[in-house]
Design a protein around this motif. Structure first.
Motif, mmCIF file in Angstrom:
data_model
loop_
_atom_site.group_PDB
_atom_site.id
_atom_site.type_symbol
_atom_site.label_atom_id
_atom_site.label_comp_id
_atom_site.label_asym_id
_atom_site.label_seq_id
_atom_site.Cartn_x
_atom_site.Cartn_y
_atom_site.Cartn_z
ATOM 1 N N ALA A 100 -4.970 2.098 9.310
ATOM 2 C CA ALA A 100 -4.221 2.866 8.317
ATOM 3 C C ALA A 100 -4.332 4.359 8.575
ATOM 4 O O ALA A 100 -5.299 4.828 9.186
ATOM 5 C CB ALA A 100 -4.741 2.539 6.919
ATOM 6 N N PRO A 101 -3.342 5.137 8.133
ATOM 7 C CA PRO A 101 -3.426 6.599 8.254
ATOM 8 C C PRO A 101 -4.668 7.123 7.540
ATOM 9 O O PRO A 101 -5.166 6.488 6.603
ATOM 10 C CB PRO A 101 -2.138 7.081 7.559
ATOM 11 C CG PRO A 101 -1.203 5.916 7.647
ATOM 12 C CD PRO A 101 -2.066 4.701 7.552
ATOM 13 N N PRO A 102 -5.198 8.257 7.953
ATOM 14 C CA PRO A 102 -6.415 8.811 7.342
ATOM 15 C C PRO A 102 -6.286 8.938 5.826
ATOM 16 O O PRO A 102 -5.283 9.417 5.307
ATOM 17 C CB PRO A 102 -6.526 10.199 7.999
ATOM 18 C CG PRO A 102 -5.814 10.049 9.303
ATOM 19 C CD PRO A 102 -4.682 9.104 9.051
ATOM 20 N N GLY A 103 -7.319 8.447 5.128
ATOM 21 C CA GLY A 103 -7.350 8.549 3.676
ATOM 22 C C GLY A 103 -6.504 7.533 2.944
ATOM 23 O O GLY A 103 -6.408 7.587 1.709
ATOM 24 N N GLU A 104 -5.899 6.585 3.646
ATOM 25 C CA GLU A 104 -5.001 5.631 2.993
ATOM 26 C C GLU A 104 -5.430 4.180 3.202
ATOM 27 O O GLU A 104 -4.646 3.265 2.968
ATOM 28 C CB GLU A 104 -3.575 5.831 3.504
ATOM 29 C CG GLU A 104 -3.008 7.212 3.200
ATOM 30 C CD GLU A 104 -1.606 7.399 3.739
ATOM 31 O OE1 GLU A 104 -1.030 6.390 4.191
ATOM 32 O OE2 GLU A 104 -1.104 8.527 3.703
ATOM 33 N N PRO B 58 0.798 -1.241 0.000
ATOM 34 C CA PRO B 58 0.000 0.000 0.000
ATOM 35 C C PRO B 58 0.819 1.274 0.000
ATOM 36 O O PRO B 58 0.436 2.267 -0.618
ATOM 37 C CB PRO B 58 -0.835 -0.140 1.278
ATOM 38 C CG PRO B 58 -0.984 -1.611 1.475
ATOM 39 C CD PRO B 58 0.315 -2.204 1.006
ATOM 40 N N VAL B 59 1.960 1.276 0.688
ATOM 41 C CA VAL B 59 2.812 2.472 0.708
ATOM 42 C C VAL B 59 3.291 2.807 -0.699
ATOM 43 O O VAL B 59 3.330 3.975 -1.111
ATOM 44 C CB VAL B 59 4.015 2.251 1.652
ATOM 45 C CG1 VAL B 59 5.002 3.415 1.550
ATOM 46 C CG2 VAL B 59 3.537 2.087 3.088
ATOM 47 N N ILE B 60 3.644 1.785 -1.476
ATOM 48 C CA ILE B 60 4.118 2.004 -2.840
ATOM 49 C C ILE B 60 2.964 2.438 -3.736
ATOM 50 O O ILE B 60 3.121 3.317 -4.591
ATOM 51 C CB ILE B 60 4.782 0.724 -3.394
ATOM 52 C CG1 ILE B 60 5.854 0.216 -2.431
ATOM 53 C CG2 ILE B 60 5.369 0.978 -4.771
ATOM 54 C CD1 ILE B 60 6.926 1.226 -2.110
ATOM 55 N N VAL B 61 1.794 1.842 -3.556
ATOM 56 C CA VAL B 61 0.617 2.233 -4.342
ATOM 57 C C VAL B 61 0.310 3.710 -4.128
ATOM 58 O O VAL B 61 0.043 4.454 -5.088
ATOM 59 C CB VAL B 61 -0.608 1.376 -3.963
ATOM 60 C CG1 VAL B 61 -1.868 1.895 -4.656
ATOM 61 C CG2 VAL B 61 -0.371 -0.087 -4.338
ATOM 62 N N ARG B 62 0.358 4.137 -2.878
ATOM 63 C CA ARG B 62 0.097 5.540 -2.559
ATOM 64 C C ARG B 62 1.098 6.441 -3.261
ATOM 65 O O ARG B 62 0.729 7.459 -3.871
ATOM 66 C CB ARG B 62 0.183 5.732 -1.039
ATOM 67 C CG ARG B 62 -0.008 7.169 -0.558
ATOM 68 C CD ARG B 62 0.124 7.210 0.963
ATOM 69 N NE ARG B 62 1.492 6.878 1.379
ATOM 70 C CZ ARG B 62 1.801 6.379 2.571
ATOM 71 N NH1 ARG B 62 0.865 6.113 3.461
ATOM 72 N NH2 ARG B 62 3.060 6.123 2.876
ATOM 73 N N TYR B 63 2.365 6.060 -3.211
ATOM 74 C CA TYR B 63 3.426 6.862 -3.833
ATOM 75 C C TYR B 63 3.223 6.948 -5.348
ATOM 76 O O TYR B 63 3.325 8.028 -5.953
ATOM 77 C CB TYR B 63 4.784 6.253 -3.503
ATOM 78 C CG TYR B 63 5.967 6.958 -4.121
ATOM 79 C CD1 TYR B 63 6.502 8.102 -3.522
ATOM 80 C CD2 TYR B 63 6.547 6.489 -5.299
ATOM 81 C CE1 TYR B 63 7.590 8.764 -4.087
ATOM 82 C CE2 TYR B 63 7.634 7.143 -5.872
ATOM 83 C CZ TYR B 63 8.150 8.272 -5.258
ATOM 84 O OH TYR B 63 9.214 8.927 -5.815
ATOM 85 N N ILE B 64 2.924 5.815 -5.978
ATOM 86 C CA ILE B 64 2.747 5.777 -7.436
ATOM 87 C C ILE B 64 1.535 6.598 -7.850
ATOM 88 O O ILE B 64 1.590 7.376 -8.815
ATOM 89 C CB ILE B 64 2.602 4.326 -7.923
ATOM 90 C CG1 ILE B 64 3.914 3.549 -7.725
ATOM 91 C CG2 ILE B 64 2.189 4.295 -9.396
ATOM 92 C CD1 ILE B 64 5.055 4.024 -8.593
ATOM 93 N N ASP B 65 0.414 6.440 -7.152
ATOM 94 C CA ASP B 65 -0.808 7.160 -7.520
ATOM 95 C C ASP B 65 -0.604 8.671 -7.453
ATOM 96 O O ASP B 65 -1.005 9.407 -8.363
ATOM 97 C CB ASP B 65 -1.963 6.742 -6.611
ATOM 98 C CG ASP B 65 -2.480 5.345 -6.915
ATOM 99 O OD1 ASP B 65 -2.122 4.818 -7.988
ATOM 100 O OD2 ASP B 65 -3.231 4.785 -6.088
#
Length: 493
Positions: free
Chosen positions: A345-349, A75-82
């Motif tokens: 998870a952190p808010p919105g993630e 998920p951390v990588i998905v967030r970064y890519i998006d």
């Protein structure tokens, strides 16, 4: 190109000139593979800088920036890519560059969970790495083929370097077009490969990124921190089988069981992403199923072909797919993990680990191919998530859990395999109401030819030399093999 630790200003200017020359040399659109890692970021930044130096009237050929999302990325990588893809698109439009971003993903029927939980494919291993082809190669190839159909030919711009993969360097050298910076793709027709950073060292790449600000507004120091936190290399966009895969503790799919331990996930958790811990626990559960001493607990004896094969020279059967009951447990645990992770998870993630379309497809597979008369998926989803999905209401000829219990009692009384009768009834159900039923007999014959004896009987017959279905020439040296092979379309970085 640079063979030293850093590039001089003149060498960098030479890189830009070559990129411009290749871009202007024909009308073939570019497809830039972007994984979010250092090499693909360096490649895209160089392409961006080179094209920005051209006059607007020469920047007409489209450049597609594609990123692969396997649907099981960390998920951390998905967030970064998006976030990055959105910034790239906005900045490209603002700066007048012909760049378009796109995420490529596997279709629902190829997804990780549909194959693992729906069809029962075992967790990927070095011997049976079925995931790369379905999750990475085919989605990227599909996009490239669409562009080939639209434009005739395409040029793939990849962040591959000779120093990272000797195999890749050898393949690119073999396919190099004489007198050109391009190579022919190893497997895709009408696709060519251009690697602007092919001769750069790792230090060259980091030096460039830290000295050249991101044109779309990222801070490349965040990329350095992500590598440091994950203690990993990047997971490249895969478009042919010569590309290094992500099985070497690289950040990528959080479900990866090709490695013994997921050091990158562990490092992320240690660096402050504690909410990822349930994912690591689920991944370790999948890895546990690869323990040779426990495979019989989780796996069927029969393969998906309906036959029993043996490891050469032994009486040990090659493990088949996961048992349906274990698949039910995996689905339940996955949904429970999703609830926990979304809560922490952190808010919105909050990530969605498995989507509704995958749940519908798993339900269909269990009902039509695995004899799940109890229709277990809706009940598992309801228990884990606390609500129902918009399930398809099946017709009146569908069988129920009570039917299954009654059938099992009858089959036990007559010493007939329950699964055989279930599948025979399913064949009849599927043909119900059809005017032409000529295929029914063929399906019945194919089903009867499958192995329905218990394992002790098969082994006894094998030892006595009477079991033609598992004769020596049909034995396997490998523990596992692909059940549904796909064409070798090829994979990229």
């Amino acid at each position: 190109m640079a063979d030293q630790s850093t590039m001089s200003a003149s060498a960098l200017a030479g890189r830009y000139r070559e990129i411009q020359q290749v871009y202007l040399s024909d009308k073939r659109p570019w497809v830039v593979g972007y994984s979010g890692g250092k090499d693909s970021t360096c490649t895209l930044q160089m392409v961006w800088a080179a094209l920005s130096q051209l006059p607007p009237e020469q920047r007409q050929k489209p450049v597609y920036v594609i990123s692969s999302d396997t649907r099981v990325e960390t998920p951390v990588i998905v967030r970064y890519i998006d976030v990055t893809l959105e910034r790239i698109q906005v900045a490209a439009e603002a700066q007048g560059l012909p760049i378009k971003t796109e995420k490529v993903m596997p279709t629902t029927d190829r997804s990780f969970w549909v194959n693992l939980i729906g069809r029962g494919y075992p967790a990927p291993s070095r011997r049976f790495r079925w995931c790369t082809e379905r999750l990475k190669i085919q989605p990227a190839d599909d996009f490239i083929k669409q562009r080939v159909a639209e434009f005739g030919e395409v040029v793939m711009v990849l962040g591959v370097r000779s120093s990272e993969s000797a195999t890749r360097a050898q393949v690119m050298s073999f396919h190099r077009i004489k007198g050109s910076a391009l190579s022919r793709h190893s497997s895709l027709l009408n696709a060519f490969v251009y690697a602007p950073i092919e001769a750069l060292s790792t230090e060259d790449v980091w030096t460039y990124l830290l000295q050249s600000p991101s044109p779309w507004g990222n801070d490349n120091r965040d990329l350095v921190a992500m590598y440091r936190n994950a203690q990993a290399g990047e997971c490249p966009l895969v478009v042919d089988k010569t590309t290094p895969s992500c099985g070497n503790s690289r950040f990528g799919c959080w479900v990866c069981t090709v490695v013994e331990r997921d050091h990158s996930m562990e490092a992320m958790i240690d660096s402050g992403e504690e909410w990822l811990e349930p994912l690591l626990e689920f991944r370790d559960l999948l890895a546990e199923t690869q323990n040779p001493e426990k495979k019989r607990l989780y796996r069927e004896v029969r393969r998906r072909t309906g036959q029993v094969n043996f490891i050469r020279g032994t009486d040990s059967p090659v493990p088949g797919p996961y048992k349906l009951d274990f698949c039910k447990d995996l689905l339940r645990r996955l949904l429970q993990t999703q609830v926990i992770v979304q809560r922490q998870a952190p808010p919105g993630e909050a990530p969605i680990l498995i989507n509704d379309a995958e749940l519908h497809e798993i339900r269909r597979l269990w009902r039509t191919e695995r004899g799940d008369w109890a229709d277990s998926v809706p009940a598992i989803v309801r228990d884990a998530l606390g609500h129902d999905l918009d399930w398809i209401v099946e017709d009146a000829v569908s069988f129920t859990a009570d039917d299954g219990k009654l059938l099992e009692e009858v089959c036990q009384a007559h010493d007939v395999p329950t699964e055989l009768v279930v599948q025979l009834l399913d064949i009849e159900r599927d043909a119900h109401g059809l005017k032409r039923r000529h295929a029914v007999h063929t399906k019945i014959e194919d089903l009867i030819r499958q192995e329905w004896r218990d394992l002790d009987t098969i082994i006894a017959a094998r030892r006595a030399g009477r079991n033609d279905a598992t004769s020596e020439d049909q034995e396997l040296e490998l523990e596992e093999e692909p059940e549904l092979p796909f064409s070798n379309l090829g994979a990229a970085g």
